[in-house]
Design a protein around this motif. Structure first.
Motif, mmCIF file in Angstrom:
data_model
loop_
_atom_site.group_PDB
_atom_site.id
_atom_site.type_symbol
_atom_site.label_atom_id
_atom_site.label_comp_id
_atom_site.label_asym_id
_atom_site.label_seq_id
_atom_site.Cartn_x
_atom_site.Cartn_y
_atom_site.Cartn_z
ATOM 1 N N ALA A 269 0.824 -1.209 0.000
ATOM 2 C CA ALA A 269 0.000 0.000 0.000
ATOM 3 C C ALA A 269 0.859 1.259 0.000
ATOM 4 N N ARG A 270 1.911 1.252 0.796
ATOM 5 C CA ARG A 270 2.776 2.432 0.838
ATOM 6 C C ARG A 270 3.586 2.582 -0.443
ATOM 7 N N ALA A 271 3.881 1.460 -1.114
ATOM 8 C CA ALA A 271 4.571 1.550 -2.403
ATOM 9 C C ALA A 271 3.702 2.264 -3.432
ATOM 10 N N VAL A 272 2.402 2.006 -3.414
ATOM 11 C CA VAL A 272 1.499 2.723 -4.324
ATOM 12 C C VAL A 272 1.500 4.217 -3.999
ATOM 13 N N MET A 273 1.460 4.552 -2.720
ATOM 14 C CA MET A 273 1.532 5.959 -2.323
ATOM 15 C C MET A 273 2.831 6.596 -2.822
ATOM 16 N N ASP A 274 3.937 5.873 -2.639
ATOM 17 C CA ASP A 274 5.234 6.397 -3.079
ATOM 18 C C ASP A 274 5.285 6.546 -4.598
ATOM 19 N N ALA A 275 4.684 5.598 -5.318
ATOM 20 C CA ALA A 275 4.667 5.676 -6.783
ATOM 21 C C ALA A 275 3.894 6.914 -7.248
ATOM 22 N N TRP A 277 3.424 9.645 -5.418
ATOM 23 C CA TRP A 277 4.220 10.806 -5.007
ATOM 24 C C TRP A 277 5.336 11.062 -6.011
ATOM 25 N N GLY A 278 5.970 9.997 -6.471
ATOM 26 C CA GLY A 278 7.059 10.143 -7.431
ATOM 27 C C GLY A 278 6.605 10.752 -8.742
ATOM 28 N N GLY A 282 8.226 14.404 -9.579
ATOM 29 C CA GLY A 282 9.324 14.304 -10.531
ATOM 30 C C GLY A 282 10.444 13.362 -10.152
ATOM 31 N N ASP A 283 10.128 12.234 -9.500
ATOM 32 C CA ASP A 283 11.151 11.212 -9.268
ATOM 33 C C ASP A 283 11.746 10.758 -10.603
ATOM 34 N N PRO A 284 13.003 10.327 -10.614
ATOM 35 C CA PRO A 284 13.583 9.778 -11.843
ATOM 36 C C PRO A 284 12.742 8.605 -12.364
ATOM 37 N N ALA A 285 12.730 8.458 -13.677
ATOM 38 C CA ALA A 285 11.894 7.420 -14.285
ATOM 39 C C ALA A 285 12.243 6.030 -13.769
ATOM 40 N N ILE A 288 10.658 5.494 -10.350
ATOM 41 C CA ILE A 288 9.217 5.267 -10.477
ATOM 42 C C ILE A 288 8.952 3.837 -10.938
ATOM 43 N N ARG A 289 9.740 3.361 -11.908
ATOM 44 C CA ARG A 289 9.551 1.986 -12.387
ATOM 45 C C ARG A 289 9.808 0.978 -11.270
ATOM 46 N N PHE A 290 10.839 1.225 -10.480
ATOM 47 C CA PHE A 290 11.163 0.320 -9.375
ATOM 48 C C PHE A 290 10.045 0.316 -8.339
ATOM 49 N N THR A 291 9.545 1.489 -7.978
ATOM 50 C CA THR A 291 8.468 1.578 -6.997
ATOM 51 C C THR A 291 7.205 0.956 -7.540
#
Length: 299
Positions: A269-275, A277-278, A282-285, A288-291
């Motif tokens: 669930a927190r990974a989805v939130m982080d994705a 947020w990224g 503007g997290d690096p692509a 974002i793919r890793f998350t």
């Protein structure tokens, strides 16, 4: 008076504008005032993190300590409350506090962190053991994770509709369901809130001590996601990423004495939130793919 590192000053001013400029200018006289009040002398020049300065000092009794002053922000309010509740159990000792100026005098630990360990499994196990030690009864007045659940569920739904390149609906729904199932039934336990490898320092009084807590109240499994985003290069190199993720979570859960399934669902669930947020910030692509991969593989 101390000199504020230029890189830190420019970072704060760039992010906070005039408020940040005024705050940075206030730091040298504030440090002098606190050193006099708490009867300390500077040992080393000023260091810094992302949101505050750190001054290595020696107190009148000869003990090594750290003066930490953070930029005033709601996310930093409950850090001293968490330290006070732990009383040195698994975390650095709080010696003095000035909440008005977001300042603390803390026990000084070593310079090494969990990130320095060659054995990632060992580092994860240490973090899990530390989570168990930090899971004390929370004091009143700290933010409860359960109070955020409804907002998190709503944000997940809205973000999935508005953000570019959305995650598959089943991935988002798994996160919403996890928050629904786990979020309202949480213990009154003190939670660090940001227990990545860099926030666990080597020490002498105890082998490892936590720093930089957020001071939340709720499920200790909340912190599991930070251990998947620490030393992630080891995960990226794994032949079977899902197996590697589950292995790391299992090591953490067993050391922390938390149910593995609960840990997995919180991490997903927190990974989805982080994705989300990224995507928003503007997290690096590649990150974002890793998350995204964590969020999908942990269903």
């Amino acid at each position: 008076m101390i000199e504020i590192p230029e890189r830190f000053a420019q970072s704060i001013i760039g992010r906070e504008g005039e408020h940040g400029r005024v705050w940075v200018a206030s730091l040298p006289p504030l440090v002098d005032e606190l050193l006099e009040r708490w009867n300390c002398g500077i040992v080393e020049q000023v260091g810094h993190g992302g949101v505050g300065i750190i001054v290595s000092v020696q107190s009148a009794d000869g003990a090594s300590a750290v003066l930490k002053i953070s930029f005033p922000h709601p996310g930093n309010v409950h850090e001293p409350d968490a330290f006070a509740a732990w009383g040195g159990r698994g975390a650095v000792l709080l010696r003095e506090r000035d909440d008005t100026h977001f300042a603390m005098l803390l026990e000084r630990a070593g310079n090494g962190t969990l990130a320095d360990l060659d054995d990632v499994d060992e580092a994860v196990a240490v973090a899990g053991t530390l989570v168990r030690r930090l899971s004390v009864q929370a004091p009143t007045g700290l933010p409860r994770l359960r109070d955020q659940i409804e907002g998190w569920q709503e944000d997940l739904r809205k973000d999935a509709e508005r953000l570019p390149h959305p995650l598959p609906q089943r991935v988002v729904q798994a996160a919403v369901t996890a928050f629904r199932d786990l979020g309202h039934d949480q213990p009154e336990t003190l939670v660090h809130g940001d227990l990545h490898f860099g926030n666990v320092l080597q020490a002498e009084r105890e082998p490892w001590l936590a720093i930089d807590p957020k001071g939340y109240v709720g499920d200790p499994a909340y912190d599991a996601i930070t251990l998947l985003r620490s030393r992630f290069e080891d995960l990226l190199a794994a032949e079977d990423l899902k197996a590697a993720l589950l292995r790391r979570l299992a090591i953490f859960a067993d050391a922390a004495e938390i149910d593995r399934e609960r840990v997995r669902r919180w991490a997903q669930a927190r990974a989805v939130m982080d994705a989300h947020w990224g995507r928003e910030h503007g997290d690096p692509a590649w990150l974002i793919r890793f998350t995204d991969a964590i969020a999908e593989l942990l269903i």
